[in-house]
Design an enzyme around this catalytic site. Structure first.
Site, PDB file in Angstrom:
ATOM      1  N   ASP A 181       0.828  -1.206   0.000  1.00  0.00           N
ATOM      2  CA  ASP A 181       0.000   0.000   0.000  1.00  0.00           C
ATOM      3  C   ASP A 181       0.864   1.259   0.000  1.00  0.00           C
ATOM      4  OD1 ASP A 181      -2.663   1.344   0.466  1.00  0.00           O
ATOM      5  OD2 ASP A 181      -1.612   1.990   2.287  1.00  0.00           O
ATOM      6  N   GLU A 191       1.062  -0.628  -5.148  1.00  0.00           N
ATOM      7  CA  GLU A 191       0.081   0.429  -5.391  1.00  0.00           C
ATOM      8  C   GLU A 191       0.891   1.719  -5.476  1.00  0.00           C
ATOM      9  OE1 GLU A 191      -3.458   3.119  -3.535  1.00  0.00           O
ATOM     10  OE2 GLU A 191      -1.779   2.374  -2.371  1.00  0.00           O
TER      11      GLU A 191
END
Length: 626
Positions: free
Chosen positions: A304, A357
């Site tokens: 993330d 990401e």
């Protein structure tokens, strides 16, 4: 739990240990003298460390820990000891004392934690957790030549009991695994499962990075979940957050009276950024990644907020950050960490899918470190996602003015190994659901969404869809309640679910839709420039010679006898039409059609087809005419 060797201490302090969880944390033991537990905590700046828990009436001073020293007698920064009477499942915390203060802290390496709002760690029998989990064998083909169709899920809201309480890992596994198998997904991607105090953080603001959240049970329950998924042929990817951690007082912040794990506050989230310049923090994080992959059997990690790690000025104004030693804005410590992370994972859990990401144009995110890359296997294509959803929100009459939004991604498609994500971030916080973003009346909304799904599934790049999108949930995702499956009582939603199932099946069965995603040979535009009619057509190929024609019409006008150029002469059959009445469409479909030696779109051969309104068709060369 083993006692660290001098080599362990060296690697941990060097920042290169990949299994520090084997000697840090707590573990229940048994012997002739009865039950006991070993505890080991990294707190180099503490004056004293004690353990308080159920086993000593929470009187910490009766259970002190001692310095762990290296072979030269130097303090390693680790405190350890055995506490008699401590048992498996006892709750505990570490009392950390420093000059001028003290605090009860959860154990950073605990394998289990109490259910919120309680915050204590739980003594575990590590023999029930450690030991490499079985993972499916590696496929012979390179990972980027295999199908990847990911179902993103938040376990806390995917399904709950009728009274609103959480389901266990086992209950979820027994329901989700057969569902994903039936829907032809290859992987589930689970939003963070590490222990976190606030439900509304979705797990992205953690306090217990080694503890599977107790909302759904214990570590053995999570292992059962993954094993059950694997038995159905479904891989499991874990959303993992090495960028930041929450500031709750029982967690990592100010752990030993100093900013041990992180010095800077993240400007967007009110969390602390991990200090990646500190070797022991790198060992802590890399060991954590290996822990989930090796000990639980996760098939990959989705990392993330990578962009927030890579840039020193991320969400910071001038004067709020300092350039690196080269005078640039790149976070060199983060770059080195990510490369080390991916190299370490490849050694410890070979074949794991490491997915970034990353929302900027940072080069070579999904390239090997040996070639100057960050070492990830895939990168989320956030640019495609933003452009495509912006395009789909437009009224069809205006789409002609934004045609580049659906074609631009192919200009950079081969620069990375991309995943096309329609993720949780796009259906929350007032953004609306996928079906809610679609313009038009009720019928047109569903037609637009079927069209959008077909475009994504036929476009180069691996796939990801957030839960609820497969049956067009109308309300956006809510983190406090289960998905709204009541809509499946309506024909439009049931038919959309069947459509997504059929589209997923088609994707798996046709190598042309995934095998050559990363090669120019796998994709050819037929007509990329038809902005006036708002159509886009292209061909997909497999290595064995399969040839598919994909036609997408982004307006409500249907076309009869539409002439479309093709690269290959022969007989064509329709594999799917998003306008099929089975899926809620108006019934514009195609049967067999034969190419003609009529030039069209710069090609020597062409076919005449029916093009549905707000629809897609996929045709396959069934028999070559050469």
């Amino acid at each position: 739990m083993r006692v660290p060797t001098d080599y362990d201490l060296y690697l941990f302090r060097e920042g290169t240990h990949t299994r520090a969880y084997e000697f840090l944390g707590s573990s229940a033991m048994s012997g002739p003298q009865g039950p006991s537990a070993r505890f080991a905590v990294w707190a180099p700046n503490a004056k004293a460390v004690y353990v308080a828990g159920d086993f000593n009436g929470w009187d910490a001073k009766v259970s002190p820990l001692n310095h762990v020293r290296d072979k030269n007698g130097g303090f390693s920064g680790i405190w350890a000891g055995t506490v008699e009477g401590a048992r498996e499942k006892d709750a505990y915390k570490c009392l950390i004392e420093w000059e001028g203060g003290s605090h009860l802290k959860s154990d950073p390496f605990a394998f289990s934690s109490e259910l919120r709002p309680a915050t204590a760690s739980i003594v575990t029998d590590r023999s029930k957790v450690l030991g490499p989990a079985l993972r499916p064998g590696l496929k012979k083909a390179p990972y980027f030549e295999l199908p990847l169709n990911v179902y993103e899920a938040h376990l806390g809201t995917w399904m709950r009991h009728p009274d609103g309480s959480f389901m266990s890992y086992g209950e979820l596994a027994d329901r989700m695994a057969p569902y994903l198998k039936e829907m032809s997904y290859t992987h589930a991607e689970l939003m963070p499962l590490n222990e976190h105090p606030l439900d509304q953080s979705w797990g992205y603001q953690a306090t217990g990075l080694y503890s599977p959240t107790s909302r759904h049970g214990d570590p053995q329950g999570l292992k059962y979940f993954i094993e059950t998924m694997h038995n159905k042929g479904i891989g499991v990817i874990l959303d993992w957050v090495p960028a930041h951690f929450c500031k709750d007082s029982h967690g990592l912040d100010d752990f030993d009276g100093t900013k041990l794990f992180g010095r800077l506050e993240h400007p967007d989230w009110g969390t602390m950024e991990f200090d990646l310049s500190r070797p022991e923090v790198r060992s802590f994080l890399i060991s954590n990644a290996v822990y989930w992959l090796r000990e639980y059997g996760f098939d990959g990690l989705r990392i993330d907020a990578v962009a927030s790690m890579l840039y020193l000025d991320y969400s910071r104004k001038p004067g709020e950050w300092e350039p690196n030693i080269r005078g640039g804005r790149e976070n060199l410590d983060a770059v080195a960490f990510l490369r080390q992370l991916n190299d370490s994972v490849e050694k410890e859990a070979s074949g794991s899918l490491m997915i970034a990401e990353e929302s900027t144009a940072w080069p070579k995110v999904s390239w090997p470190t040996a070639e100057g890359g960050l070492g990830f296997k895939h990168k989320w294509n956030m640019g495609w996602m933003n452009d495509f959803l912006r395009y789909m929100k437009e009224d069809p009459i205006h789409r002609r003015h934004h045609h580049d939004l659906i074609t631009f991604a192919m200009w950079y498609n081969y620069s990375e190994k991309f995943i096309l994500p329609l993720s949780h971030d796009e259906v929350v916080h007032g953004k609306g659901s996928l079906i809610g973003k679609m313009p038009g009346d009720y019928w047109q909304k569903f037609a637009n969404l079927r069209l959008a799904m077909a475009f994504m599934m036929t476009h180069p790049g691996k796939k990801l869809l957030f839960m609820g999108g497969e049956y067009a949930q109308f309300i956006e995702w809510r983190d406090y309640e289960t998905l709204d499956r009541s809509v499946l009582g309506f024909d439009s939603h049931r038919m959309h679910l069947e459509y997504v199932k059929e589209l997923n099946r088609l994707y798996l069965e046709e190598p042309a839709l995934w095998e050559l995603d990363s090669y120019t040979e796998g994709f050819s535009w037929i007509d990329a420039d038809n902005d006036k009619q708002s159509t886009a057509s292209f061909a997909r190929r497999s290595r064995s010679g399969d040839y598919l024609v994909c036609m997408h019409n982004f307006t409500p006008r249907a076309y009869e006898g539409y002439r479309l150029g093709v690269h290959e002469p022969g007989e064509y059959v329709e594999l799917i039409s998003s306008d099929d009445v089975r899926f809620g469409g108006s019934g514009v479909v195609n049967f067999k059609t034969f190419s003609e030696d009529v030039k069209s779109h710069g090609l020597a051969h062409s076919i005449e087809i029916r093009v549905p309104p707000l629809g897609s068709v996929v045709l396959k060369l069934a028999r070559s005419g050469r």
